[in-house]
Design a protein around this motif. Structure first.
Motif, PDB file in Angstrom:
ATOM      1  N   GLN A  22       8.151  14.135 -10.952  1.00 17.47           N
ATOM      2  CA  GLN A  22       9.380  13.458 -10.581  1.00 17.47           C
ATOM      3  C   GLN A  22       9.518  13.478  -9.072  1.00 17.47           C
ATOM      4  O   GLN A  22       9.408  14.524  -8.435  1.00 17.47           O
ATOM      5  CB  GLN A  22      10.594  14.127 -11.207  1.00 17.47           C
ATOM      6  CG  GLN A  22      11.892  13.422 -10.858  1.00 17.47           C
ATOM      7  CD  GLN A  22      13.085  13.970 -11.622  1.00 17.47           C
ATOM      8  OE1 GLN A  22      12.955  14.903 -12.407  1.00 17.47           O
ATOM      9  NE2 GLN A  22      14.237  13.382 -11.395  1.00 17.47           N
ATOM     10  N   ASP A  25      14.519   9.879  -8.098  1.00 11.64           N
ATOM     11  CA  ASP A  25      15.001   9.526  -9.435  1.00 11.64           C
ATOM     12  C   ASP A  25      13.939   8.860 -10.297  1.00 11.64           C
ATOM     13  O   ASP A  25      14.244   8.312 -11.348  1.00 11.64           O
ATOM     14  CB  ASP A  25      16.243   8.642  -9.339  1.00 11.64           C
ATOM     15  CG  ASP A  25      15.967   7.276  -8.726  1.00 11.64           C
ATOM     16  OD1 ASP A  25      14.833   7.032  -8.266  1.00 11.64           O
ATOM     17  OD2 ASP A  25      16.897   6.449  -8.703  1.00 11.64           O
ATOM     18  N   THR A  26      12.685   8.941  -9.876  1.00  9.58           N
ATOM     19  CA  THR A  26      11.593   8.317 -10.631  1.00  9.58           C
ATOM     20  C   THR A  26      10.670   9.383 -11.212  1.00  9.58           C
ATOM     21  O   THR A  26      10.268  10.309 -10.513  1.00  9.58           O
ATOM     22  CB  THR A  26      10.783   7.362  -9.731  1.00  9.58           C
ATOM     23  OG1 THR A  26      11.684   6.408  -9.148  1.00  9.58           O
ATOM     24  CG2 THR A  26       9.726   6.634 -10.522  1.00  9.58           C
ATOM     25  N   TYR A  28       7.079   9.909 -13.205  1.00 10.44           N
ATOM     26  CA  TYR A  28       5.782   9.326 -13.520  1.00 10.44           C
ATOM     27  C   TYR A  28       5.112  10.217 -14.561  1.00 10.44           C
ATOM     28  O   TYR A  28       4.769  11.360 -14.253  1.00 10.44           O
ATOM     29  CB  TYR A  28       4.904   9.242 -12.269  1.00 10.44           C
ATOM     30  CG  TYR A  28       5.545   8.464 -11.148  1.00 10.44           C
ATOM     31  CD1 TYR A  28       5.354   7.091 -11.033  1.00 10.44           C
ATOM     32  CD2 TYR A  28       6.361   9.101 -10.207  1.00 10.44           C
ATOM     33  CE1 TYR A  28       5.942   6.370 -10.003  1.00 10.44           C
ATOM     34  CE2 TYR A  28       6.958   8.385  -9.187  1.00 10.44           C
ATOM     35  CZ  TYR A  28       6.745   7.024  -9.090  1.00 10.44           C
ATOM     36  OH  TYR A  28       7.343   6.312  -8.060  1.00 10.44           O
ATOM     37  N   ASP A  71      15.454   6.013 -20.539  1.00  3.40           N
ATOM     38  CA  ASP A  71      15.217   5.987 -19.095  1.00  3.40           C
ATOM     39  C   ASP A  71      13.890   5.340 -18.717  1.00  3.40           C
ATOM     40  O   ASP A  71      13.634   5.084 -17.543  1.00  3.40           O
ATOM     41  CB  ASP A  71      15.278   7.414 -18.538  1.00  3.40           C
ATOM     42  CG  ASP A  71      16.646   8.034 -18.711  1.00  3.40           C
ATOM     43  OD1 ASP A  71      17.642   7.372 -18.371  1.00  3.40           O
ATOM     44  OD2 ASP A  71      16.720   9.177 -19.204  1.00  3.40           O
ATOM     45  N   VAL A  73      11.286   2.645 -17.844  1.00  2.00           N
ATOM     46  CA  VAL A  73      11.389   1.290 -17.298  1.00  2.00           C
ATOM     47  C   VAL A  73      10.056   0.550 -17.337  1.00  2.00           C
ATOM     48  O   VAL A  73      10.021  -0.669 -17.181  1.00  2.00           O
ATOM     49  CB  VAL A  73      11.943   1.289 -15.853  1.00  2.00           C
ATOM     50  CG1 VAL A  73      13.374   1.822 -15.829  1.00  2.00           C
ATOM     51  CG2 VAL A  73      11.051   2.080 -14.915  1.00  2.00           C
ATOM     52  N   ASP A  74       8.970   1.276 -17.523  1.00  2.00           N
ATOM     53  CA  ASP A  74       7.647   0.659 -17.518  1.00  2.00           C
ATOM     54  C   ASP A  74       6.707   1.490 -18.378  1.00  2.00           C
ATOM     55  O   ASP A  74       6.807   2.723 -18.390  1.00  2.00           O
ATOM     56  CB  ASP A  74       7.110   0.599 -16.083  1.00  2.00           C
ATOM     57  CG  ASP A  74       5.725  -0.012 -16.008  1.00  2.00           C
ATOM     58  OD1 ASP A  74       5.609  -1.244 -16.152  1.00  2.00           O
ATOM     59  OD2 ASP A  74       4.756   0.742 -15.803  1.00  2.00           O
ATOM     60  N   ILE A 128       6.721   5.163 -16.780  1.00  2.00           N
ATOM     61  CA  ILE A 128       7.532   5.455 -15.603  1.00  2.00           C
ATOM     62  C   ILE A 128       8.981   5.375 -16.055  1.00  2.00           C
ATOM     63  O   ILE A 128       9.368   4.440 -16.763  1.00  2.00           O
ATOM     64  CB  ILE A 128       7.279   4.456 -14.460  1.00  2.00           C
ATOM     65  CG1 ILE A 128       5.821   4.517 -14.019  1.00  2.00           C
ATOM     66  CG2 ILE A 128       8.226   4.732 -13.283  1.00  2.00           C
ATOM     67  CD1 ILE A 128       5.435   3.434 -13.027  1.00  2.00           C
ATOM     68  N   ALA A 129       9.772   6.357 -15.675  1.00  2.00           N
ATOM     69  CA  ALA A 129      11.193   6.379 -16.017  1.00  2.00           C
ATOM     70  C   ALA A 129      12.027   6.522 -14.744  1.00  2.00           C
ATOM     71  O   ALA A 129      11.551   7.098 -13.753  1.00  2.00           O
ATOM     72  CB  ALA A 129      11.490   7.538 -16.975  1.00  2.00           C
ATOM     73  N   ARG A 130      13.233   5.990 -14.778  1.00  2.00           N
ATOM     74  CA  ARG A 130      14.175   6.132 -13.661  1.00  2.00           C
ATOM     75  C   ARG A 130      15.434   6.787 -14.192  1.00  2.00           C
ATOM     76  O   ARG A 130      15.967   6.375 -15.219  1.00  2.00           O
ATOM     77  CB  ARG A 130      14.552   4.769 -13.079  1.00  2.00           C
ATOM     78  CG  ARG A 130      13.446   3.999 -12.424  1.00  2.00           C
ATOM     79  CD  ARG A 130      13.062   4.501 -11.038  1.00  2.00           C
ATOM     80  NE  ARG A 130      14.139   4.676 -10.110  1.00  2.00           N
ATOM     81  CZ  ARG A 130      14.541   3.783  -9.209  1.00  2.00           C
ATOM     82  NH1 ARG A 130      13.944   2.627  -9.120  1.00  2.00           N
ATOM     83  NH2 ARG A 130      15.533   4.053  -8.405  1.00  2.00           N
TER      84      ARG A 130
END
Length: 138
Positions: A22, A25-26, A28, A71, A73-74, A128-130
């Protein structure tokens, strides 16, 4: 000033690879495969079982960061047989929606690879989360 970094190493391969990192706020996530907590393959030869286990592992890693599937996003899904995967698309994408708690509103990539880390693994999922409010303890 560089963003703070938090690394989680809790999974069965923690000695060789982080489960996720992390930065701000991202989050991986490293690729998650169909293994249990001891690193044993779950569902050898069974793509449905492997989809369920890999997403369960994604969920577990996200929880380590105080995040959830919502959370994400990809995602990138690596498969060893894209035709076989897409041939069962309704079933497998249905399992995916089940694991996300509905149709995920995320960017997605599906890639065929020659082989993954074990010949028994049929797919690997990288996300990937935010998170705006995820805990950044560490």
């Amino acid at each position: 000033m560089p963003a703070s970094r938090r690394v989680v190493r809790e999974g069965p391969f923690r000695k060789i690879i982080a489960d996720g990192v992390q930065v701000g706020d991202t989050i991986y996530l490293s690729g998650q495969v169909s293994v249990d907590g001891e690193g044993r393959t779950i569902g050898a030869g069974d793509i449905s079982a492997q989809v369920k286990q890999a997403y369960a592992n994604v969920r577990t890693v996200l929880e380590s960061f105080g995040a959830t599937m919502a959370d994400v996003v990809d995602e990138t899904v690596f498969v060893t047989d894209i035709d076989g995967f897409l041939g069962r698309g309704d079933e497998l994408f249905g399992l995916r929606a089940e694991m996300f708690g509905g149709d995920p509103q995320i960017s997605q990539t599906l890639v065929q690879v020659a082989r993954l880390g074990s010949a028994d693994w049929l797919l690997e999922i990288k996300c990937i989360a935010r998170v705006a409010d995820a805990a950044q303890a560490g």
